[in-house]
Write an enzyme that holds these catalytic residues in place. Structure first.
Site, short mmCIF file in Angstrom:
data_model
loop_
_atom_site.label_atom_id
_atom_site.label_comp_id
_atom_site.label_asym_id
_atom_site.label_seq_id
_atom_site.Cartn_x
_atom_site.Cartn_y
_atom_site.Cartn_z
N ARG A 175 0.82 -1.21 0.00
CA ARG A 175 0.00 0.00 0.00
C ARG A 175 0.86 1.27 0.00
NH1 ARG A 175 -4.17 -1.61 4.75
NH2 ARG A 175 -2.31 -2.77 5.40
N LYS A 196 -16.36 8.38 -2.88
CA LYS A 196 -16.31 8.98 -1.55
C LYS A 196 -16.00 10.47 -1.65
CE LYS A 196 -13.32 5.80 -0.26
NZ LYS A 196 -12.44 4.88 0.50
N GLY A 200 -12.82 -1.22 7.52
CA GLY A 200 -13.50 0.07 7.44
C GLY A 200 -14.07 0.39 6.08
#
Length: 325
Positions: free
Chosen positions: A104, A201, A236
């Site tokens: 990541r 988002k 999440g």
């Protein structure tokens, strides 16, 4: 003696760290060999020791390790195993990391940050690795960080075919939980022949540090929605996506991902969410005590074993994914 002989004296030998021994043994069984015996232990101060109990001179070595918690310990163990093989005159060393740690951190988002995925590649090169074999990198461009061949395997066909058998495609919508997963979701829809939805988002102007508003583009109401991602860590992203889908009338919400990291209270968070089914592969072992009522763990070992055999016989790993874009 373990190993598979090829033409001449070249021999395939599979080695396993302590991160996911069950996966290594499954891969070895599918290759018709065993995991080469090795002494792996920790000294009192935490340093790692590795020694192979058979000669590895001239072998084609495949070192399989799951980068699971404690992740830095597992990565260091694999580096030490590679170094031991190099110093024992292995002919070629392939690092098999189904889940590649630090993936990541593939770019700098802000100043004074590291590019840790590049550091990982450099460490394996310095240790003596000739080749990397990984499954579903967080971003495909990480392959360019390693100065050697990278076999990037894809679990999508395995996951997508399972979902198709489970649900069918007539009332199915594949959902990208953020912009970064859109291409992955598109490959799913191409294979399954179903609808696509994308969650966008947005930040609330009154609370710029929080992602509090989500737009969903696509057909959701009354459909079975499958949120697809490369990994589930804390849960999440999946939980927020499921909330947005439930609010728009999804009939059922399934989460599918290659890597089940499940850090912290991920199990409790997922159990309390709108997700009804969870589908992952076994690139990582489940954390101790992890439980989800409707959990399916698909075996990645057939894919890894086939890829190892192709590399060993100088075949084509690409043929395993012909037809996938």
């Amino acid at each position: 003696m373990t190993g598979i002989k090829a033409t001449g004296e070249r021999k395939l030998m599979l080695f396993s760290g302590r991160g996911h021994r069950e996966l290594a043994e499954d891969v070895a069984g599918r290759l018709g060999t065993g995991v080469t015996p090795a002494e792996l232990k920790d000294f009192a101060n935490g340093e790692i020791y590795a020694r192979y109990e058979e000669s590895v001179r001239g072998c084609d070595a495949f070192v399989l390790q799951a980068h699971t918690a404690p992740i830095n310990h597992r990565i260091m163990e694999q580096l030490i195993m590679v170094d031991a093989l190099k110093r024992a005159s292995a002919e070629r060393i392939t690092v098999v990391a189904p889940f590649f740690g630090y993936a990541r951190q593939d770019k700098k988002h802000r100043g004074r940050e590291p590019v840790s995925a590049r550091l990982m590649a450099d460490l394996f090169t310095a240790a003596g690795a000739d080749r990397l074999m990984v499954v579903d990198l967080h971003t495909a461009q990480i392959q360019g960080f390693f100065d050697g061949p990278v076999d990037h395997l894809h679990a999508m066909p395995l996951l997508a075919d399972h979902v198709a058998r489970l649900v069918g495609s007539s009332e199915l919508t594949i959902v990208a939980p953020d912009a970064g997963r859109v291409r992955v979701a598109e490959r799913w829809t191409d294979r399954a022949g179903c609808a696509l939805a994308i969650i966008h988002k947005r930040r609330d102007p009154s609370r710029p540090s929080e992602i509090s508003v989500q737009d969903v583009v696509g057909e959701i109401a009354g459909r079975t929605c499958v949120i697809v991602d490369d990994m589930i860590d804390t849960g999440g992203t999946i939980v927020r996506a499921a909330e947005a889908l439930a609010a728009r009338g999804a009939a059922e919400i399934i989460a599918a991902a290659t890597h089940g990291v499940f850090s912290g209270d991920a199990a409790e968070r997922l159990a309390a969410s709108a997700v009804s089914r969870l589908i992952i592969t076994d690139t990582l072992p489940l954390p101790p005590g992890f439980h989800f009522d409707d959990l399916t763990v698909l075996s990645i070992s057939p894919l890894v074993a086939r890829a190892i055999r192709e590399v060993f016989t100088d075949g084509s790993v690409t043929t395993l994914f012909e037809g996938e874009s």
